[in-house]
Design a protein around this motif. Structure first.
Motif, mmCIF file in Angstrom:
data_model
loop_
_atom_site.group_PDB
_atom_site.id
_atom_site.type_symbol
_atom_site.label_atom_id
_atom_site.label_comp_id
_atom_site.label_asym_id
_atom_site.label_seq_id
_atom_site.Cartn_x
_atom_site.Cartn_y
_atom_site.Cartn_z
ATOM 1 N N ILE A 1 -29.816 113.732 89.196
ATOM 2 C CA ILE A 1 -29.036 114.318 88.378
ATOM 3 C C ILE A 1 -27.760 113.644 88.290
ATOM 4 O O ILE A 1 -27.319 113.343 87.144
ATOM 5 N N ILE A 2 -27.183 113.501 89.386
ATOM 6 C CA ILE A 2 -25.831 112.604 89.418
ATOM 7 C C ILE A 2 -25.834 111.229 88.956
ATOM 8 O O ILE A 2 -25.050 110.735 88.274
ATOM 9 N N LYS A 3 -26.831 110.645 89.344
ATOM 10 C CA LYS A 3 -27.155 109.246 88.776
ATOM 11 C C LYS A 3 -27.265 109.361 87.350
ATOM 12 O O LYS A 3 -26.772 108.469 86.407
ATOM 13 N N GLU A 4 -28.177 110.222 86.685
ATOM 14 C CA GLU A 4 -28.232 110.214 85.175
ATOM 15 C C GLU A 4 -27.090 110.837 84.703
ATOM 16 O O GLU A 4 -26.913 110.164 83.540
ATOM 17 N N LEU A 5 -26.373 111.640 85.151
ATOM 18 C CA LEU A 5 -25.235 111.998 84.535
ATOM 19 C C LEU A 5 -23.893 110.695 84.429
ATOM 20 O O LEU A 5 -23.362 110.887 83.529
ATOM 21 N N THR A 6 -24.038 109.932 85.490
ATOM 22 C CA THR A 6 -23.115 108.955 85.692
ATOM 23 C C THR A 6 -23.590 107.751 84.607
ATOM 24 O O THR A 6 -22.898 107.113 83.764
ATOM 25 N N GLN A 7 -24.852 107.884 84.340
ATOM 26 C CA GLN A 7 -25.292 106.895 83.367
ATOM 27 C C GLN A 7 -25.116 107.180 82.007
ATOM 28 O O GLN A 7 -24.417 106.514 81.124
ATOM 29 N N LYS A 8 -25.153 108.619 81.666
ATOM 30 C CA LYS A 8 -24.590 109.329 80.473
ATOM 31 C C LYS A 8 -23.087 108.894 80.190
ATOM 32 O O LYS A 8 -22.902 108.603 79.110
ATOM 33 N N GLU A 9 -22.491 108.997 81.326
ATOM 34 C CA GLU A 9 -20.991 109.037 81.208
ATOM 35 C C GLU A 9 -20.557 107.720 80.796
ATOM 36 O O GLU A 9 -19.747 107.287 80.103
ATOM 37 N N ASP A 10 -21.156 106.572 81.455
ATOM 38 C CA ASP A 10 -21.043 105.093 81.030
ATOM 39 C C ASP A 10 -21.309 104.996 79.631
ATOM 40 O O ASP A 10 -20.701 104.098 78.891
ATOM 41 N N GLU A 11 -22.534 105.148 79.248
ATOM 42 C CA GLU A 11 -22.640 105.110 78.025
ATOM 43 C C GLU A 11 -21.772 105.694 76.946
ATOM 44 O O GLU A 11 -21.815 105.002 76.053
ATOM 45 N N LEU A 12 -21.543 106.828 77.300
ATOM 46 C CA LEU A 12 -20.512 107.335 76.323
ATOM 47 C C LEU A 12 -19.252 106.663 76.255
ATOM 48 O O LEU A 12 -18.427 106.481 75.220
ATOM 49 N N GLU A 13 -18.803 106.199 77.457
ATOM 50 C CA GLU A 13 -17.376 105.397 77.607
ATOM 51 C C GLU A 13 -17.594 104.105 76.662
ATOM 52 O O GLU A 13 -16.704 103.651 75.936
ATOM 53 N N ASN A 14 -18.859 103.504 76.781
ATOM 54 C CA ASN A 14 -18.933 102.322 76.044
ATOM 55 C C ASN A 14 -19.173 102.685 74.478
ATOM 56 O O ASN A 14 -18.469 101.823 73.688
ATOM 57 N N HIS A 15 -19.494 103.491 74.096
ATOM 58 C CA HIS A 15 -19.550 104.226 72.777
ATOM 59 C C HIS A 15 -18.073 104.366 72.188
ATOM 60 O O HIS A 15 -17.659 104.119 71.311
#
Length: 90
Positions: A11-25
């Motif tokens: 879950i932590i890994k997936e949330l980190t990935q979503k946070e990174d994607e959002l930051e890029n957006h």
């Protein structure tokens, strides 16, 4: 067919990935370090709030002694963020 239990680290890994994607957006709305695209202020605020929520979830899953409490409290939001059903965290 049951819903797969996830490891806390998953879950932590997936949330980190979503946070990174959002930051890029969010970065796509900036023209330079001081200016944003006209009319994008409200969208940036909304996305920053979502990023902050993800960051708080990330922190909660890492440090809360009972991660399933976090999952129960924010179940719908977490499933929306991850794009799939999650029933329990171990």
């Amino acid at each position: 067919m049951g819903i797969k239990m996830m490891q806390r680290e998953d879950i932590i890994k997936e949330l980190t990935q979503k946070e990174d994607e959002l930051e890029n957006h969010i970065a796509t709305f900036w023209i330079d370090k001081k200016h944003i695209k006209p009319g994008s202020g409200e969208e940036i605020k909304r996305l920053v709030d979502i990023r902050r929520f993800i960051s708080n979830l990330h922190h909660s899953f890492r440090f809360h002694p009972e991660p399933n409490y976090i999952l129960r409290t924010y179940h719908r939001e977490i499933e929306t963020l991850l794009g799939r059903a999650v029933s329990e965290v171990i």
